[in-house]
Design a protein around this motif. Structure first.
Motif, PDB file in Angstrom:
ATOM      1  N   LEU A 158      49.064  47.865  36.118  1.00 44.86           N
ATOM      2  CA  LEU A 158      47.672  48.177  35.774  1.00 44.86           C
ATOM      3  C   LEU A 158      46.743  47.941  36.961  1.00 44.86           C
ATOM      4  O   LEU A 158      45.638  48.463  37.009  1.00 44.86           O
ATOM      5  N   CYS A 159      47.222  47.138  37.927  1.00 47.10           N
ATOM      6  CA  CYS A 159      46.350  46.668  39.012  1.00 47.10           C
ATOM      7  C   CYS A 159      46.454  47.534  40.273  1.00 47.10           C
ATOM      8  O   CYS A 159      45.513  48.244  40.626  1.00 47.10           O
ATOM      9  N   SER A 160      47.596  47.502  40.955  1.00 43.98           N
ATOM     10  CA  SER A 160      47.685  48.261  42.215  1.00 43.98           C
ATOM     11  C   SER A 160      49.139  48.439  42.648  1.00 43.98           C
ATOM     12  O   SER A 160      49.993  47.596  42.342  1.00 43.98           O
ATOM     13  N   LYS A 161      49.374  49.512  43.392  1.00 46.09           N
ATOM     14  CA  LYS A 161      50.729  49.782  43.895  1.00 46.09           C
ATOM     15  C   LYS A 161      51.163  48.662  44.842  1.00 46.09           C
ATOM     16  O   LYS A 161      52.324  48.252  44.854  1.00 46.09           O
ATOM     17  N   LYS A 163      44.252  36.487  38.578  1.00 48.03           N
ATOM     18  CA  LYS A 163      42.932  37.030  38.946  1.00 48.03           C
ATOM     19  C   LYS A 163      42.719  38.407  38.320  1.00 48.03           C
ATOM     20  O   LYS A 163      41.619  38.756  37.934  1.00 48.03           O
ATOM     21  N   PHE A 164      43.802  39.190  38.243  1.00 42.36           N
ATOM     22  CA  PHE A 164      43.675  40.499  37.607  1.00 42.36           C
ATOM     23  C   PHE A 164      43.283  40.324  36.138  1.00 42.36           C
ATOM     24  O   PHE A 164      42.348  40.959  35.646  1.00 42.36           O
ATOM     25  N   LYS A 165      43.988  39.420  35.436  1.00 40.80           N
ATOM     26  CA  LYS A 165      43.650  39.210  34.016  1.00 40.80           C
ATOM     27  C   LYS A 165      42.213  38.690  33.894  1.00 40.80           C
ATOM     28  O   LYS A 165      41.450  39.131  33.033  1.00 40.80           O
ATOM     29  N   THR A 166      41.846  37.767  34.777  1.00 40.17           N
ATOM     30  CA  THR A 166      40.483  37.213  34.748  1.00 40.17           C
ATOM     31  C   THR A 166      39.438  38.320  34.876  1.00 40.17           C
ATOM     32  O   THR A 166      38.458  38.360  34.133  1.00 40.17           O
ATOM     33  N   LYS A 167      39.681  39.235  35.811  1.00 40.82           N
ATOM     34  CA  LYS A 167      38.716  40.326  36.053  1.00 40.82           C
ATOM     35  C   LYS A 167      38.556  41.187  34.790  1.00 40.82           C
ATOM     36  O   LYS A 167      37.442  41.497  34.369  1.00 40.82           O
ATOM     37  N   VAL A 168      39.680  41.548  34.178  1.00 39.53           N
ATOM     38  CA  VAL A 168      39.625  42.406  32.985  1.00 39.53           C
ATOM     39  C   VAL A 168      38.910  41.674  31.843  1.00 39.53           C
ATOM     40  O   VAL A 168      38.073  42.250  31.138  1.00 39.53           O
TER      41      VAL A 168
END
Ligand SMILES: NC(=O)c1ccc[n+]([C@@H]2O[C@H](COP(=O)([O-])OP(=O)(O)OC[C@H]3O[C@@H](n4cnc5c(N)ncnc54)[C@H](O)[C@@H]3O)[C@@H](O)[C@H]2O)c1
Length: 345
Positions: free
Chosen positions: A178-181, A207-212
């Motif tokens: 979901l984040c990046s290649k 950090k990805f989960k935090t951002k979402v």
């Protein structure tokens, strides 16, 4: 909404955090396994007496109303109030259960989470969802309640059994898609379970989960993307549990990731190479989940219960590319095909 996530040496972070806060009392709630391994160390590090510790049964079994009642009784006994801090120290089961007990006690007391599983560090402890199980239905009662801070330290992951690490790996793979290649490629370059106990990889996922979550704290829009792999994954987990077969959440999500990526490629123009890469990544850590063609209709029935659905159509998270997703309707024949392809892998 700001999620206060701190990664590093837990004892120092805790002392810094506490120094500026006027808490009159601090209690810690944990589970038997975690306390058995880290109890002495953490009690000394936080300068807690044995009377300020409450120990729950380990894992999922702590998420019952009976254990919530016991936790509330502990709070009453200890005169817990608005100036008290409650530390939830353990995996996602502990943060779900303690978070629920704390958010409903006196309409909410302050919490601090110290997650001790990979899954809790990258996922369960972040996001403010608390939940307990009632009558065999998982997470059916819960609240939104955010801890003041989440302190994650990889130190606690060294004792984690391999199957528990794998539960975290499934969610990290999901986050990376979901984040990046770039992040997905970093994870896909790993070949061993232990390589995921890596501070940089954990930080990226957390950090990805935090951002979402910060964009959509109450799960109204953006956050639904975190369901990628879970529409089919949850159905598989429920089916196998009904059939009294052993299945870990990670294995079910991993199978869901494979099939939902297949659907993304077959019907929604995702490049086939992404599907092949997901299959490769998942196969390194997860055996194929065992179900057969006669199970397909039950699986589709279970998917019709998914909360993303609209007007009886099954909606799932579809990857347009790594890092680009949409929630789209998928038809039962398309799902049957994905299930068929999976059992024949
Ligand atoms: N609230 C959310 O957003 C959210 C998200 C994902 C999952 N969850 C919930 O999280 C729960 C699963 O959490 P989990 O995967 O962290 O597992 P868990 O908390 O159930 O722990 C699994 C087992 O590992 C043990 N354990 C924990 N830390 C350990 C350590 N450091 N060393 C050795 N053993 C350790 C536990 O005692 C338990 O026996 C489920 O109930 C799920 O519903 C919640």
């Amino acid at each position: 909404m700001k999620v206060n996530l701190c990664l590093g040496a837990y004892s120092a972070v805790f002392k810094d955090f506490i120094a500026s806060k006027p808490f009159t009392k601090i209690f810690l709630v944990t589970d038997e396994t975690v306390w058995g391994i880290y109890g002495e160390e953490v009690r000394n590090a936080f300068d807690l007496t044995t009377r300020s510790i409450f120990i729950l049964p380990s894992g999922e079994s702590c998420k019952t109303l009976e254990n919530i009642r016991k936790t509330w009784s502990f709070f009453i006994d200890k005169k817990v109030d608005k100036s008290t801090l409650v530390i939830a120290f353990g995996g996602g089961s502990v943060s779900d259960s303690v978070g629920f007990a704390a958010s409903t006690f006196k309409r909410g007391i302050e919490t601090l989470y110290i997650p001790t599983t990979l899954l809790a560090q990258v996922d369960a402890a972040i996001g403010g969802k608390t939940a307990i199980n009632i009558g065999g239905v998982k997470n059916v009662v819960g609240t939104f309640s955010f801890p003041l801070i989440i302190i994650s330290d990889t130190h606690f992951l060294k004792s984690l059994p391999s199957d528990e690490i794998k539960n975290g790996i499934a969610e990290m793979l999901k986050h990376s898609l979901l984040c990046s290649k770039e992040y997905f490629d970093k994870l896909n370059a790993k070949t061993k379970v232990e390589e995921f106990i890596n501070e940089d990889l954990i930080i990226e996922s957390a950090k990805f989960k935090t951002k979402v979550v910060e964009e959509d704290p109450f799960d109204k829009s953006e956050r639904k993307q975190l369901n990628f792999g879970h529409t089919i994954g949850h159905a598989i987990e429920s089916l196998l549990l009904q059939q009294k077969k052993d299945i870990s959440h990670g294995a079910a999500v991993a199978a869901g990731l494979v099939m939902e990526t297949y659907l993304s490629y077959k019907y929604f123009e995702l490049n086939r190479s992404v599907y092949e890469d997901v299959l490769t990544a998942v196969s390194k850590y997860f055996d194929k989940v065992q179900f057969t063609e006669p199970d397909f209709e039950m699986l589709i029935d279970l998917m019709t219960l998914d909360k993303k659905n609209i007007h009886n159509e099954i909606f799932m998270v579809i990857l347009r590319d790594i890092g680009q997703q949409e929630i789209l309707a998928v038809s039962p024949p398309q799902i049957r095909e994905a299930l068929h392809v999976y059992i024949n892998l």
